[in-house]
Design an enzyme around this catalytic site. Structure first.
Site, short mmCIF file in Angstrom:
data_model
loop_
_atom_site.label_atom_id
_atom_site.label_comp_id
_atom_site.label_asym_id
_atom_site.label_seq_id
_atom_site.Cartn_x
_atom_site.Cartn_y
_atom_site.Cartn_z
N SER A 180 3.21 44.50 7.65
CA SER A 180 2.78 43.58 8.71
C SER A 180 2.98 42.18 8.14
CB SER A 180 1.31 43.80 9.05
OG SER A 180 1.08 45.14 9.40
N LYS A 208 2.95 43.29 16.32
CA LYS A 208 1.97 43.93 15.42
C LYS A 208 0.76 43.01 15.19
CE LYS A 208 0.01 46.34 12.17
NZ LYS A 208 -0.82 47.48 12.51
N LYS A 213 -5.33 38.74 7.28
CA LYS A 213 -3.96 38.22 7.31
C LYS A 213 -3.35 38.38 8.71
CE LYS A 213 -1.05 41.19 6.53
NZ LYS A 213 -0.23 42.32 6.10
P1 NAD Z 1 -1.84 48.51 -0.16
O1 NAD Z 1 -2.44 47.30 -0.77
O2 NAD Z 1 -2.56 49.81 -0.27
O3 NAD Z 1 -0.35 48.72 -0.70
C1 NAD Z 1 0.53 47.69 -1.00
C2 NAD Z 1 1.34 48.15 -2.19
O4 NAD Z 1 2.32 47.16 -2.49
C3 NAD Z 1 0.51 48.35 -3.47
O5 NAD Z 1 0.71 49.64 -4.00
C4 NAD Z 1 1.00 47.25 -4.40
O6 NAD Z 1 0.95 47.60 -5.77
C5 NAD Z 1 2.43 47.07 -3.91
N1 NAD Z 1 3.02 45.79 -4.28
C6 NAD Z 1 2.45 44.56 -4.25
N2 NAD Z 1 3.34 43.63 -4.68
C7 NAD Z 1 4.48 44.29 -4.99
C8 NAD Z 1 5.75 43.88 -5.50
N3 NAD Z 1 6.03 42.60 -5.76
N4 NAD Z 1 6.69 44.83 -5.70
C9 NAD Z 1 6.43 46.14 -5.43
N5 NAD Z 1 5.24 46.58 -4.97
C10 NAD Z 1 4.28 45.67 -4.75
O7 NAD Z 1 -1.59 48.14 1.38
P2 NAD Z 1 -1.37 49.14 2.60
O8 NAD Z 1 -2.69 49.38 3.24
O9 NAD Z 1 -0.48 50.25 2.19
O10 NAD Z 1 -0.57 48.15 3.58
C11 NAD Z 1 0.81 47.82 3.39
C12 NAD Z 1 1.28 47.03 4.60
O11 NAD Z 1 1.08 47.81 5.79
C13 NAD Z 1 0.49 45.73 4.82
O12 NAD Z 1 1.36 44.75 5.29
C14 NAD Z 1 -0.56 46.11 5.86
O13 NAD Z 1 -1.01 45.01 6.60
C15 NAD Z 1 0.22 47.12 6.71
N6 NAD Z 1 -0.56 48.15 7.40
C16 NAD Z 1 -1.61 48.79 6.80
C17 NAD Z 1 -2.30 49.79 7.50
C18 NAD Z 1 -3.46 50.54 6.88
O14 NAD Z 1 -4.17 51.25 7.62
N7 NAD Z 1 -3.70 50.46 5.59
C19 NAD Z 1 -1.91 50.12 8.80
C20 NAD Z 1 -0.81 49.47 9.37
C21 NAD Z 1 -0.14 48.48 8.66
#
Ligand code: NAD
Length: 287
Positions: free
Chosen positions: A94, A169, A238
């Site tokens: 997102s 989104k 965010k």
């Molecule tokens: P999260 O924090 O669990 O996962 C993010 C991952 O990215 C982590 O494992 C982190 O180590 C990795 N990361 C960070 N910087 C990095 C880099 N430079 N290189 C490689 N890896 C890196 O977050 P999430 O909940 O999985 O969410 C991910 C995305 O999806 C976000 O944008 C969030 O807004 C969106 N989202 C989340 C949900 C939810 O229910 N959790 C639902 C829909 C959308």
């Protein structure tokens, strides 16, 4: 077997990558936190860890599932010199639609296509491949990756040009956050009036106040004190900030979105970076 790249193996990225594997893909993976890569690396040789951006050069499609636009830009621009013309980056994070448009232009100059394809449905739907996926980008690029998206999602909607998926989104998550705040406030006021909290949720659920929080969050993560939905408050803050800024940028400020933004930011500051977004309920209950 198609080899695709997957970067960002957090709460969402891991189950999504697992769906691609179950559909027969081989994966080259990368996460900034090596512990996040371990579960998938047990599935070698189908899964390979990338030691650097050059290791994605054999992938014609790379998915990113990262926290925000700053990180997406950094990761994708590091990949760019290694990607073959005609390859596709699909950003499923997102992110900020204005930033996505700029990134799309940078990639276009290198003859690499960018689609924004954020998702809705959370960890539960990611695990069963039933996410809603909203896609922004050129309509003729989508068919190239649609079979891969189908492994992760059920409803795949082409929303418009590059950035449109990210805009849709952010607006969706603003509406969802507004409903969560309204529901939490209503439960706390009901309790102060002497109404049982569970009963109020039951009433809302059977009435016109029904929403995703009354159906899927209030009992499951809030009233029972679990607060472990898998979607952090920081990520929700965010998203709401992106939606509010979109309205401002288009000179159509959204008064309610501005307030939801303020409430969500204040809660995120007070509860800290590890708080789950359902903890807004706890925060709003503090007198
Ligand atoms: P999260 O924090 O669990 O996962 C993010 C991952 O990215 C982590 O494992 C982190 O180590 C990795 N990361 C960070 N910087 C990095 C880099 N430079 N290189 C490689 N890896 C890196 O977050 P999430 O909940 O999985 O969410 C991910 C995305 O999806 C976000 O944008 C969030 O807004 C969106 N989202 C989340 C949900 C939810 O229910 N959790 C639902 C829909 C959308």
């Amino acid at each position: 077997m198609t080899r695709v790249g997957f970067i960002g193996l957090g709460m969402m990225g891991t189950p999504m990558a697992q769906r691609l594997l179950a559909a027969g893909c081989s994966l080259t993976i990368q996460d900034a936190n090596p512990a996040r890569e371990e579960a998938l690396l047990a599935l070698q040789p189908a899964v390979r860890r990338a030691d650097g951006p050059g290791d994605f050069s054999g992938c014609s499609c790379i998915f990113t599932m990262l926290p925000d636009s700053d990180i997406v830009d950094r990761v994708v621009l590091a990949l760019l010199p290694h990607l073959a013309p005609g390859s596709t980056v699909v950003d499923m994070s997102s992110a900020d639609p204005a930033r996505t448009r700029l990134l799309g232009e940078r990639l276009k100059d290198a003859h690499v296509d960018l689609l924004d394809a954020p998702v809705s449905g959370g960890v539960k739907k990611a695990a069963v491949g039933k996410l809603a996926i909203m896609v922004g980008g050129a309509a003729d690029v989508l068919p190239r990756v649609k079979p891969l998206l189908k492994a992760m999602g059920e409803a795949i909607t082409h929303v418009g040009p590059i950035g449109a998926g990210h805009a849709a989104k952010a607006l969706n998550n603003y509406v969802s956050a507004a409903a969560l705040i309204a529901t939490a406030e209503a439960i706390h006021v009901a309790a102060a009036f002497g109404i049982d909290r569970e009963v109020l949720v039951e009433v809302l659920d059977a009435s016109t106040g029904r929403n995703n929080t009354t159906q899927n969050k209030a009992r499951q993560f809030m009233l029972n004190g679990a607060f472990d939905s898998g979607f952090s408050l920081a990520l929700q803050a965010k998203d709401v900030a992106i939606a509010a800024s979109l309205g401002r940028r288009l000179e159509m400020p959204m008064r309610l979105a501005e307030q939801v933004d303020e409430i969500t930011r204040a809660a995120a500051r007070s509860l800290g970076p590890t708080a789950d977004h359902t903890e807004l309920y706890r925060h709003l209950g503090q007198r």
